[in-house]
Structure formats: C-alpha cells, structure tokens
Design a protein around this motif. Structure first.
Motif, mmCIF file in Angstrom:
data_model
loop_
_atom_site.group_PDB
_atom_site.id
_atom_site.type_symbol
_atom_site.label_atom_id
_atom_site.label_comp_id
_atom_site.label_asym_id
_atom_site.label_seq_id
_atom_site.Cartn_x
_atom_site.Cartn_y
_atom_site.Cartn_z
ATOM 1 N N ARG A 340 -2.699 4.426 -5.722
ATOM 2 C CA ARG A 340 -1.841 4.777 -4.595
ATOM 3 C C ARG A 340 -0.806 5.809 -5.030
ATOM 4 O O ARG A 340 -0.626 6.833 -4.384
ATOM 5 N N ASP A 442 5.538 3.652 0.730
ATOM 6 C CA ASP A 442 4.627 2.838 -0.080
ATOM 7 C C ASP A 442 5.108 1.405 -0.286
ATOM 8 O O ASP A 442 4.289 0.493 -0.435
ATOM 9 N N ILE A 462 0.462 -1.885 -0.638
ATOM 10 C CA ILE A 462 0.033 -1.913 -2.034
ATOM 11 C C ILE A 462 -0.464 -3.306 -2.398
ATOM 12 O O ILE A 462 0.114 -4.318 -2.025
#
Length: 540
Positions: A340, A442, A462
């Motif tokens: 990511r 994120d 995540i």
C-alpha cells in the motif's frame, strides 16, 4: 522522552520544560472556569463514551480518550494536522495563521493525573503557561483547597515525574455535572460539557507554580515480557506469512527507519555505531553541540550550519550508494501487489532506487533532491548544496586538511545571501503535507473496499503494518503504529523491541539483522530466487 525506575517509588520521566508550542497556545486559548473544569472532568470521551482515561485538548476543549483506550485524542490531533496541511494553515508554533479553527491542537491535559502532553514534541511538558488551566482542574479534581494544598506539598500534586500508583478503573462511572452533547465525530467540547456554565466569566487562576507533570499509563513504551516473548515466537511470524499466502493480508503498509540503509553503508542515528555516538567520526566537533540531536535541529542550524555540512560531507559525498536486500524486499511486496505504502524516515531515496514507485513512497522527513533558502524562503538549486558538500569533503580529505576545522563550505542563496538548506525535515520543522495526506487516506479515513476501478492495494483499509529498522523515537512518525485498528496485524523487523509493538495478540516480532530477516521472510513466502535475482542485478 526517557524514563528511569526509582526503587520504591515508580518511574521518573524527563519532562520537557522548553516546549515552544505551549506558551503561544495557552496565551490564545481561555482557561476554564471552576464550573467548566468540573464539567470537563465528568465528561466521557466524545467519540466512544469511555470514561477510563480521558484528556482535554487545550486548543478546542474536546474531551477524548487516550491512545491506550481507543486513541481518539491522537486521532483528533492527527486529523487536524491533515486538515491544516491541506488548507495551508496552522503550524508547529501552536498558533496557526487565521481563526481559532486553524490553531494546532497539539497540547492536551490528562484527567488521570493532570499531566500535560505535547504531540508536536512527543513528550510530557511542564510550563508556567499551563497554570491557568491546571489550577481549576486541580480544584475540580481534588477539592476547592487543592491549590493551597499543592503549594504546601500536599496530595493535590503528584510528585514530579512519578508514575501514578493507581490505574484508572474500567468501571469508573460517568456522572456529567451538567448537560453534555456532542455530534458524532466532533468530540465533547468544553462548551458542551459545561452547558450554561460555558457563559461564566473566565478568571485566570493567578501565578501559583505548577509542578512538573507526571507520567501515566497513556504513554508506556515497554511491552510486558510475556507478551513480547509470545510475539517473538516463530509461530506469530508464520501466521503473518500465512495471511499473505492465503490472501487475508492484501494491503501492507511499511514504516521504515535508518536501519533499512545501514548495510548500504549509511549509519543510523542512535545505535553504538550511529551518528550521535560517533560525532567526531562524522566530522563534527561535539563541543559545538549541547546535545547530538542539535546536528539536525533547525534553530541550531540557523545559528551554526557548519556541523550539519561537516557531517553531510562524510555522509553524502560518496559514490552512488546501492539499495540493500531489505529495499528489494519492499520492491517485491509492490510487484506482488501487496504494498500500500512505504512511509520512510530516510532521506537517501534508496526505496526509489530499488524500484519502488514514487506513488508508493512517502519520504516523511524529506529528501536531498531540493533545497530552500533559510533567509528569504525561496526555492534554491540543490546543486548549491551538493557542490558545497563535495567541496567540503575534498578539503577534509586533502593532506593537511585538518578535518572539518576551516574546511566546511556553506552554500548561500544567490538572491539574498542566506544559508541554503536541503529540504529534509529538521527537529523543529513540520513534516511535508504528503505525510499527513497519507495518514488521512491510508490510516485515519481509508476508502471502503469494493471500488472496481481502484488499484487493489488502494481499495479498502490496510490489512497489516511492517515496521522495520527504526527506533520509533521521532514524532509524529512514531505514532503511526498506534493509528491502526487493534485487529490489524503488525510485524516488527528490528534489532531490538520498540514502542508497544508486541503488546497485541496479532503482533509478530523478529529481532536481528534486517537483511537476514527479510531474506527469511522471502524464503517463507517462496520469493527467494526473485529476491536474490534483484540483488545480483543491482550488484552487476
């Protein structure tokens, strides 16, 4: 922040007494009245309603829980930083540039023991500027004569720097002193907690001295030995690997520090072989510094840039440094569609050199690719910095050069003559906006899974965090592992335990040489031949 055990008493922490953010913030924000202070102490967390371990934010009066309950105060501070970075308002001086909404909410007071924490300094702090806030809170917590008893050394004040003897009770009742209301996501504010009391006149509490504020359970970096032993068990790492192989781990964030580049010949900062303990080796006269960290302190740099440029000549004036096997492991994570983001604290750019795309790398502390004049603030040609570093290195290496003395070349702005500095983040400077945008997208507010047009690595929250080669001692990056939900798996690859990684049931810890640990992971994942191929290709 450091802590030492005092036998028979508890733990003493080094309390910061020169926080630059508290005085301007407290000068701008009105302290609570006694009625408001009582209401604040009775208020639950405005996000989750928990009463066990709450803090009040000095900038906006929100009452939110500690990072070891649900972390809503930390989330609030980080979210404010994200918004300020996007809007171009707010700053590390705690005052912002516009209305009260732009004030940096970086200072909070604990209801457990009335300790003061600055999120910018990442430390407990003591400042006379907090007196007007602390005294009404002390009176509300300990009774109307608390300030008199405190001045006399009575029980209203915790001993400076000592850990409280009692943990907050999980069953502590929430008994608001008045009407309390808060919209979801907004936190309990001082005005909401006080109800009509918020209209009462504010009367500063006077100049009585406040003691240094004590530590509490909201910031303990140690992991219980049995929890750490369980996290170090190979079965935990095997479970992590199994999650990658079975697809339950599909979106991995990586937090990397200086240890990632040590085997490339770039030293770390705090180990026995690091920069701070070997200043002379890196061309720095230690007598010029009050502490090693001054080498990368913006205020010190403005007064005397020579130590930084002397060290830079030893660090950066060398042949092209090549990525390590650990860097190539990150590239493999990307090529397998698992990466990511890499949040790197390093300024060497070796993640990019290893082939990790720029879109996947956030250089939290900047890099050596651009420069700015510290005088006029104009962008400067990075060649000025590079030429100065190379010239300094040549002088220091010349026969009879005498080391750094008289050899350091300082780059100057052609427009105003000011000292030019590379765009790396020094102590006392804020991190680049890209860091806060990444936290927002994120970590704090990820998009839900299911977008057919999104890259699989960006689609949804995540799944796992890998922390590698870092001491987790520099804020605000040190707070990143605590921003994820507690069910997100975390893997620490490091020479020693750091932070509170290992405290959760899903944590895995692998201690030892980082390249060897990455090679072992690659073997478990069936990626050995690919990793070795990338390393051979780079060495050719």
């Amino acid at each position: 922040m450091s802590a030492v055990e005092i036998p028979g008493f508890g733990f003493a922490v080094t309390v910061k007494t020169d926080c630059p953010h508290i005085p301007p913030l407290c000068a701008r924000m009105a302290p609570p009245s006694d009625d408001l202070a009582r209401a604040l102490l009775a208020a639950p967390c405005g996000e989750c309603g928990d009463c066990r371990e709450n803090w009040v934010n000095v900038a906006d009066g929100k009452v939110l829980c500690s990072r070891y309950v649900s972390g809503h105060m930390l989330d609030h501070v980080m979210a404010a930083k994200v918004s300020a970075a996007a809007a171009g308002t707010g700053g590390v001086d705690g005052t912002g540039t516009g209305t009260e909404a732009s004030v940096n909410p970086c200072v909070a007071i604990s209801f457990s023991d009335l300790s003061v924490w600055c999120f910018e300094c990442d430390s407990y702090c003591s400042s006379p500027s907090t007196n007007a806030w602390l005294l009404p809170l002390r009176r509300a917590k300990f009774g109307p004569d608390a300030s008199e008893r405190a001045d006399a050394g009575g029980p209203a004040m915790a001993a400076p720097g000592l850990e409280p003897s009692a943990e907050p009770s999980a069953d502590a009742p929430c008994e608001p002193a008045g009407p309390i209301s808060a919209e979801p996501g907004q936190g309990t504010t001082a005005a909401a907690a006080a109800g009509a009391a918020s209209d009462a006149p504010i009367e500063p509490a006077g100049a009585a001295a406040a003691a240094a504020d004590s530590d509490d359970s909201s910031h303990g970096d140690d992991v219980a030995p049995d929890a750490l032993a369980a996290a170090c068990d190979p079965s935990r790492t095997e479970d992590f690997v199994a999650g990658i192989l079975d697809g339950s781990i599909r979106r991995i964030a990586v937090l990397a520090g200086a240890g990632l580049s040590v085997s490339a010949g770039i030293p770390d900062f705090r180990s026995s072989a690091g920069i701070y303990k070997n200043l002379a080796k890196f061309g720095v006269n230690a007598s010029e510094l009050e502490r090693p960290e001054d080498l990368f302190c913006i205020e010190f740099f403005r007064e005397n840039p020579e130590p930084f440029y002397a060290a830079s000549a030893m660090l950066f004036a060398k042949d092209a440094t090549k990525p390590t096997p650990s860097h190539f492991f990150l590239r493999l994570l990307h090529e397998k569609g698992l990466l990511r983001r890499v949040l790197t604290q390093n300024i060497d750019g070796l993640e990019l050199a290893a082939g990790v795309p720029q879109s996947r790398v956030v250089q939290c502390h900047g890099g050596m690719t651009a420069a700015t004049c510290t005088g006029c603030g104009r962008p400067a040609d990075i060649a000025l910095v590079n030429d100065a570093i190379q010239a300094t290195a040549a002088r220091m290496a010349a026969p009879g050069g005498g080391g750094a003395s008289g050899a350091v070349v300082i780059p100057h702005c052609p427009a105003c003559g000011g000292v030019v500095k590379p765009n790396i983040t020094f102590f006392g400077e804020d991190l680049p906006p890209s860091f806060y945008r990444t936290l927002h997208h994120d970590f704090l507010h990820p998009s839900p899974a299911g977008d057919p047009d999104a890259d699989p690595c960006d689609d949804g929250p995540i799944d796992a965090l890998i922390v590698m080669g870092t001491s987790l001692q520099v804020a605000p990056v040190s707070s990143v592992p605590q921003l994820l939900p507690k069910d997100v798996r975390r893997l620490l690859l490091n020479m020693e335990p750091v932070g509170e990684i290992g405290s959760l049931p899903g944590d895995a810890v692998v201690l030892g040489d980082l390249d060897s640990s990455c090679a072992k992971l690659a073997e478990q994942l069936g990626w050995t031949s690919e990793l070795e191929g990338l390393v051979r290709e780079a060495a050719a």
